[in-house]
Design an enzyme around this catalytic site. Structure first.
Site, PDB file in Angstrom:
ATOM      1  N   ASP A   1      -2.438  -1.292  -4.013  1.00  0.00           N
ATOM      2  CA  ASP A   1      -2.769   0.089  -4.335  1.00  0.00           C
ATOM      3  C   ASP A   1      -1.450   0.851  -4.363  1.00  0.00           C
ATOM      4  O   ASP A   1      -0.911   1.210  -3.319  1.00  0.00           O
ATOM      5  CB  ASP A   1      -3.727   0.644  -3.281  1.00  0.00           C
ATOM      6  CG  ASP A   1      -4.046   2.109  -3.483  1.00  0.00           C
ATOM      7  OD1 ASP A   1      -3.521   2.716  -4.434  1.00  0.00           O
ATOM      8  OD2 ASP A   1      -4.825   2.656  -2.670  1.00  0.00           O
TER       9      ASP A   1
ATOM     10  N   TYR B   1       0.870  -1.172   0.000  1.00  0.00           N
ATOM     11  CA  TYR B   1       0.000   0.000   0.000  1.00  0.00           C
ATOM     12  C   TYR B   1       0.909   1.225   0.000  1.00  0.00           C
ATOM     13  O   TYR B   1       1.434   1.650   1.025  1.00  0.00           O
ATOM     14  CB  TYR B   1      -0.924  -0.020   1.218  1.00  0.00           C
ATOM     15  CG  TYR B   1      -1.835   1.184   1.327  1.00  0.00           C
ATOM     16  CD1 TYR B   1      -2.450   1.723   0.204  1.00  0.00           C
ATOM     17  CD2 TYR B   1      -2.086   1.786   2.559  1.00  0.00           C
ATOM     18  CE1 TYR B   1      -3.279   2.823   0.296  1.00  0.00           C
ATOM     19  CE2 TYR B   1      -2.924   2.879   2.670  1.00  0.00           C
ATOM     20  CZ  TYR B   1      -3.515   3.398   1.533  1.00  0.00           C
ATOM     21  OH  TYR B   1      -4.338   4.500   1.623  1.00  0.00           O
TER      22      TYR B   1
END
Length: 263
Positions: free
Chosen positions: A156, A117
């Site tokens: 992400d 992330y």
């Protein structure tokens, strides 16, 4: 054991990555039904936003690994896997970068799998300098791993790489996730021996997004960004069987992305 998915006599690993924008929240939105239906060999999560023992999941057949941010209700990652890893590590091994629970690495005989992330540069790019420091450290980390064996990393990554990867590139040119510096940083990463699996298979596909703002009915109008990725070592290009964006799955402002990889 990995699930026996057969395609033309080849065994396929199914990998899912999903920024759930709060695991406790998405559990109230039928996450477990989706999880079971997807039946992935590896299920990677970002932005779990939880601490240890806040959630106990009953996932028969899966090993569960979590990396928690020190700050409550923030960041965090997880991997659920059917295959027992040789080794598990958390973070990048760099103290300044390892307080937010952003990376988990699983080692297997033939490859490494990472969920990541990436830090958001935030409004007015106020966190861009730190973001670029992170990018450099992450590039070095995955490059070092790739010298030992193949690497698959997902998550992400908080960057839309090219104009094709978001609905409104001109109006977002200097916004977080589409600044010149972030895009160039991702280009540098790919140039060091890595492949964006989705673009490898779908070089010209438009309107393919994995994140939509909750504002202005963005998802309804498909005004989104592709910022969720599966990136693989270049030596795995021939093993990419499919790379898809599961835009019909709801529960978060992101949708899951999938990679099917032959072994």
């Amino acid at each position: 054991m990995l699930s026996d998915i057969e395609m033309i006599g080849v065994l396929i690993m199914k990998l899912i990555s999903w920024n759930v924008n709060g695991l406790r929240a998405v559990l109230k939105k039928d996450f477990l039904t989706t999880f079971k239906a997807l039946d992935a060999d590896f299920f990677c999560l970002q932005e779990t936003k939880m601490q240890a023992d806040q959630v106990v999941l009953d996932l028969p057949g899966y090993h569960q690994y979590f990396n928690y941010a020190e700050r409550k209700g923030y960041s965090g990652t997880a991997i659920f896997t059917k295959a027992t890893p040789l080794n598990v590590s958390y973070g990048l091994g760099i103290e300044v970068h390892d307080h937010e629970g952003r990376v988990i690495t699983l080692e297997y005989p033939d490859f490494y799998l990472l969920t990541c992330y990436t830090p958001n540069s935030q409004s007015e790019l106020k966190r861009l300098p730190y973001r670029l420091e992170w990018d450099e450290a992450f590039r070095h980390y995955v490059h070092e791993l790739s010298q030992k064996k193949s690497v698959v990393f997902c998550g992400d990554l908080n960057v839309a790489h090219e104009e094709i990867d978001l609905k409104n590139p001109k109006t977002n040119h200097h916004n977080a996730g589409f600044s010149d510096a972030e895009r160039a940083s991702f280009t540098t990463l790919l140039s060091q021996g890595f492949t964006d699996s989705f673009r490898y298979l779908h070089p010209d596909q438009t309107d393919a997004y994995s994140w939509w703002s909750y504002r202005f009915h963005a998802r309804e109008h498909n005004a989104g960004w592709r910022i969720d990725y599966f990136v693989v070592s270049d030596d795995l290009q021939s093993k990419i069987q499919d790379a898809t964006i599961l835009a019909d799955i709801y529960g978060s402002d992101h949708c899951p992305v999938e990679l099917d990889l032959s072994i």
